[in-house]
Design a protein around this motif. Structure first.
Motif, mmCIF file in Angstrom:
data_model
loop_
_atom_site.group_PDB
_atom_site.id
_atom_site.type_symbol
_atom_site.label_atom_id
_atom_site.label_comp_id
_atom_site.label_asym_id
_atom_site.label_seq_id
_atom_site.Cartn_x
_atom_site.Cartn_y
_atom_site.Cartn_z
ATOM 1 N N ARG A 70 15.354 -13.189 0.972
ATOM 2 C CA ARG A 70 15.006 -14.502 0.438
ATOM 3 C C ARG A 70 15.539 -14.610 -0.992
ATOM 4 N NH1 ARG A 70 11.477 -17.500 3.404
ATOM 5 N NH2 ARG A 70 10.464 -16.422 5.168
ATOM 6 N N TYR A 71 15.861 -15.834 -1.367
ATOM 7 C CA TYR A 71 16.446 -16.075 -2.683
ATOM 8 C C TYR A 71 15.589 -17.050 -3.468
ATOM 9 C CZ TYR A 71 20.530 -13.640 -0.923
ATOM 10 O OH TYR A 71 21.370 -12.683 -0.418
ATOM 11 N N PHE A 72 15.420 -16.735 -4.750
ATOM 12 C CA PHE A 72 14.583 -17.522 -5.649
ATOM 13 C C PHE A 72 15.427 -17.974 -6.864
ATOM 14 C CE2 PHE A 72 12.010 -14.650 -3.257
ATOM 15 C CZ PHE A 72 10.833 -15.329 -2.969
ATOM 16 N N ALA A 73 15.211 -19.208 -7.285
ATOM 17 C CA ALA A 73 15.903 -19.701 -8.472
ATOM 18 C C ALA A 73 15.289 -19.102 -9.716
ATOM 19 C CB ALA A 73 15.826 -21.226 -8.536
ATOM 20 N N VAL A 74 16.118 -18.765 -10.694
ATOM 21 C CA VAL A 74 15.645 -18.328 -12.001
ATOM 22 C C VAL A 74 15.299 -19.576 -12.810
ATOM 23 C CG1 VAL A 74 16.291 -17.156 -14.141
ATOM 24 C CG2 VAL A 74 16.990 -16.210 -11.918
ATOM 25 N N ASP A 75 14.227 -19.498 -13.581
ATOM 26 C CA ASP A 75 13.775 -20.606 -14.418
ATOM 27 C C ASP A 75 14.967 -21.178 -15.220
ATOM 28 O OD1 ASP A 75 12.665 -22.292 -16.322
ATOM 29 O OD2 ASP A 75 10.927 -21.006 -16.674
ATOM 30 N N PRO A 76 15.215 -22.495 -15.121
ATOM 31 C CA PRO A 76 16.346 -23.099 -15.853
ATOM 32 C C PRO A 76 16.307 -22.844 -17.354
ATOM 33 C CG PRO A 76 15.440 -24.659 -14.281
ATOM 34 C CD PRO A 76 14.498 -23.491 -14.306
ATOM 35 N N THR A 77 15.090 -22.714 -17.925
ATOM 36 C CA THR A 77 15.000 -22.484 -19.377
ATOM 37 C C THR A 77 15.560 -21.120 -19.763
ATOM 38 O OG1 THR A 77 12.752 -21.612 -19.192
ATOM 39 C CG2 THR A 77 12.982 -23.985 -19.556
ATOM 40 N N VAL A 78 15.653 -20.235 -18.781
ATOM 41 C CA VAL A 78 16.238 -18.915 -19.014
ATOM 42 C C VAL A 78 17.680 -18.875 -18.532
ATOM 43 C CG1 VAL A 78 16.091 -16.456 -18.453
ATOM 44 C CG2 VAL A 78 13.984 -17.796 -18.830
ATOM 45 N N ALA A 79 17.907 -19.440 -17.331
ATOM 46 C CA ALA A 79 19.219 -19.318 -16.687
ATOM 47 C C ALA A 79 20.306 -20.142 -17.383
ATOM 48 C CB ALA A 79 19.115 -19.727 -15.221
ATOM 49 N N LEU A 80 19.972 -21.376 -17.765
ATOM 50 C CA LEU A 80 21.017 -22.263 -18.284
ATOM 51 C C LEU A 80 21.528 -21.848 -19.669
ATOM 52 C CD1 LEU A 80 19.938 -25.785 -16.990
ATOM 53 C CD2 LEU A 80 21.405 -24.056 -15.931
#
Length: 276
Positions: A70-80
């Motif tokens: 399964r795949y989970f998105a990393v929090d945009p505040t960290v990833a972007l």
């Protein structure tokens, strides 16, 4: 709104499949590859490569649960911000590579440029004018740019109208440019032209008269010559003119002008003769 968000993610370096997959992962906590492919509209045969890329770039996390990935998105505040840093480093690397490429090109192309511009084309200083309007405009421009002296050998026919001929004479005289003109006697048989010359002389032009002139030519500062040529077969004035920027050539013509000037009759003598 979604299209705008896709464009912004792609501006940060993601391709379209990566951007749509990341947006799909944000909407749900944990997708299998098949689920996220359907949600994002990505072909199944491509989804594994897309997910691997997102994980490598810090936008997704892979976890195993119940025998499934399964795949989970990393929090945009960290990833972007991390994605932006990556994009900035990539840009700086590209800029450095371009700068190196430019220096290499300069080293190879500058000698070629220098060598080519050190060669003198024998026609660089000759400009051929084939249109009456262009000849008149060039004469006015050269008169306006003259700094010391204009010398003219005048023969009919006129190429410009009254306004053009007056503009060619008045402006340099007003700036204090010495203006000498030799007129062919037959041209001054025209009463209107003779009146023009009287006006030019009143403004400061020095005028003299000769029986015949070999060429219709204007000399500017002993540097530029504008010649209107006669057809060698018919003898009539053609529309072909040469503008020659060559000090040696102009000096030769200047010498011929000075000889003609010494032998010429002052216009004042002719002007004193009553008109027929």
């Amino acid at each position: 709104m979604i299209d705008r968000t896709l464009e912004q993610l792609m501006a940060l370096g993601l391709n379209r499949y990566e951007a749509t997959t990341y947006l799909a992962l944000l909407e749900h906590r944990g997708f299998t590859p098949v689920q996220v492919a359907a949600r994002a509209g990505v072909p199944r045969q491509r989804i594994y490569d897309v997910l691997a890329s997102l994980c490598a770039r810090g936008l997704a996390i892979e976890r195993h649960s119940d025998g499934q990935r399964r795949y989970f998105a990393v929090d945009p505040t960290v990833a972007l911000p991390a994605l932006l840093d990556e994009r900035r480093r990539q840009f700086e690397h590209e800029q450095a590579a371009l700068a190196d490429s430019m220096h290499t090109l300069l080293e190879s192309l500058s000698p070629v440029f220098t060598s080519g511009h050190n060669q003198i084309d024998p026609l660089d200083y000759v400009d051929v004018l084939l249109d009456r309007r262009l000849v008149v405009e060039r004469a006015i421009d050269l008169a306006r740019s003259a700094e010391r002296e204009i010398c003219v050998c005048f023969k009919l026919p006129l190429l410009g109208d009254r306004a053009a001929n007056f503009a060619e004479v008045v402006e340099p005289l007003q700036r204090g440019v010495r203006y000498r003109a030799l007129y062919e006697r037959s041209a001054l048989s025209d009463a209107e032209l003779r009146a023009w010359v009287r006006q030019f002389v009143a403004w400061g032009q020095q005028a003299r008269v000769v029986e015949t002139l070999p060429l219709k030519v204007n000399l500017y500062d002993q540097r530029i010559a504008l010649l209107s040529l006669h057809d060698p077969v018919t003898g009539t004035l053609s529309l072909t003119a040469l503008c020659v920027t060559h000090p040696n050539f102009s000096a030769f013509l200047q010498g011929a002008f000075e000889q003609l000037w010494r032998d010429a009759e002052p216009f004042a003598n002719m002007a004193a003769v009553p008109e027929a």
